[in-house]
Design a protein around this motif. Sequence first.
Motif, PDB file in Angstrom:
ATOM      1  N   ALA A  14       0.774  -1.165   0.017  1.00 12.12           N
ATOM      2  CA  ALA A  14       0.020   0.122  -0.035  1.00 12.12           C
ATOM      3  C   ALA A  14       0.805   1.043   0.169  1.00 12.12           C
ATOM      4  CB  ALA A  14      -1.038   0.118   1.285  1.00 12.12           C
ATOM      5  N   VAL A  15       2.032   1.384   0.674  1.00 17.47           N
ATOM      6  CA  VAL A  15       2.828   2.375   0.726  1.00 17.47           C
ATOM      7  C   VAL A  15       3.569   2.750  -0.576  1.00 17.47           C
ATOM      8  CG1 VAL A  15       5.217   3.336   1.697  1.00 17.47           C
ATOM      9  CG2 VAL A  15       3.279   2.385   3.311  1.00 17.47           C
ATOM     10  N   VAL A  16       3.919   1.679  -1.140  1.00 16.56           N
ATOM     11  CA  VAL A  16       4.626   1.530  -2.500  1.00 16.56           C
ATOM     12  C   VAL A  16       3.556   2.150  -3.587  1.00 16.56           C
ATOM     13  CG1 VAL A  16       5.526   0.578  -4.364  1.00 16.56           C
ATOM     14  CG2 VAL A  16       6.403  -0.093  -2.008  1.00 16.56           C
ATOM     15  N   LEU A  17       2.427   1.885  -3.540  1.00 12.35           N
ATOM     16  CA  LEU A  17       1.275   1.859  -4.533  1.00 12.35           C
ATOM     17  C   LEU A  17       0.865   3.613  -4.225  1.00 12.35           C
ATOM     18  CD1 LEU A  17      -1.319  -0.917  -4.779  1.00 12.35           C
ATOM     19  CD2 LEU A  17       0.340   0.036  -6.740  1.00 12.35           C
ATOM     20  N   ALA A  18       1.055   4.041  -2.996  1.00 15.38           N
ATOM     21  CA  ALA A  18       0.615   5.251  -2.662  1.00 15.38           C
ATOM     22  C   ALA A  18       1.820   6.408  -2.915  1.00 15.38           C
ATOM     23  CB  ALA A  18       0.338   5.593  -1.303  1.00 15.38           C
ATOM     24  N   LEU A  19       2.924   5.763  -2.975  1.00 14.02           N
ATOM     25  CA  LEU A  19       4.229   6.752  -3.514  1.00 14.02           C
ATOM     26  C   LEU A  19       4.353   6.837  -5.042  1.00 14.02           C
ATOM     27  CD1 LEU A  19       6.855   5.994  -0.655  1.00 14.02           C
ATOM     28  CD2 LEU A  19       5.349   8.016  -0.940  1.00 14.02           C
ATOM     29  N   VAL A  20       3.799   6.044  -5.775  1.00 12.36           N
ATOM     30  CA  VAL A  20       3.857   5.883  -7.181  1.00 12.36           C
ATOM     31  C   VAL A  20       3.810   7.200  -8.021  1.00 12.36           C
ATOM     32  CG1 VAL A  20       3.094   4.966  -9.446  1.00 12.36           C
ATOM     33  CG2 VAL A  20       3.761   3.517  -7.564  1.00 12.36           C
ATOM     34  N   LYS A  21       2.552   7.762  -7.626  1.00 11.38           N
ATOM     35  CA  LYS A  21       2.318   8.870  -8.511  1.00 11.38           C
ATOM     36  C   LYS A  21       3.037  10.036  -8.034  1.00 11.38           C
ATOM     37  CE  LYS A  21      -0.574  10.934 -11.145  1.00 11.38           C
ATOM     38  NZ  LYS A  21      -0.804  10.425 -12.719  1.00 11.38           N
ATOM     39  N   PRO A  22       3.323  10.312  -6.712  1.00  9.72           N
ATOM     40  CA  PRO A  22       3.813  11.670  -6.092  1.00  9.72           C
ATOM     41  C   PRO A  22       5.251  11.431  -6.661  1.00  9.72           C
ATOM     42  CG  PRO A  22       3.190  10.578  -4.307  1.00  9.72           C
ATOM     43  CD  PRO A  22       2.495  10.020  -5.527  1.00  9.72           C
ATOM     44  N   LEU A  23       6.068  10.200  -6.409  1.00 11.39           N
ATOM     45  CA  LEU A  23       7.412   9.814  -6.736  1.00 11.39           C
ATOM     46  C   LEU A  23       7.615  10.156  -8.149  1.00 11.39           C
ATOM     47  CD1 LEU A  23       8.896   7.987  -3.949  1.00 11.39           C
ATOM     48  CD2 LEU A  23       9.167  10.259  -4.262  1.00 11.39           C
TER      49      LEU A  23
END
Length: 161
Positions: A14-23
């Motif tokens: 979930a953390v990886v998926l949440a960071l995909v767009k902003p990073l």
Amino acid sequence: MTLQGWMQIALYGAVVLALVKPLGGYMTRVFNGERTLLSPVIVPIERGLYRLSGIEARQEQGWLGYAGAMVVFNGLGFVLLYALLRLQAGLPLNPAGQAAVAPDLAFNTATSFVTNTNWQSYGGETTLSYLSQMLGLTVQNFVSAGSGMAVAVALIRGFGR
């Protein structure tokens, strides 16, 4: 596997998926030379380094210069890591008194870490000093991945024309 283990995997995903767009968006702006949140801090440092190096930031580098820079950068990384491994017996941060790494093992290890394959044919703390692990292997883990990303970005730019 325990419930806690599955929950940790789910949380990590979930953390990886949440960071995909902003990073991903941040990396796109950086690679395109656009302004980012960190630009006021990073750009002056970058300009100073360019000025010291005699680099014109707006001028594109040709493939031959880029390839040469990558070979020199990674070649120097190899030489420095090899020397660090071979000389570790006389260097600081060696409380266990580790001997110098054998020439063939030092060559294998330096090649492996410079190419980001990180194949380890030694016994970690029983072979390498703290300095060799910190300054040698850790730095190469970082810069070899960074140079790989730089090559990927160059290829994408080259094929995107």
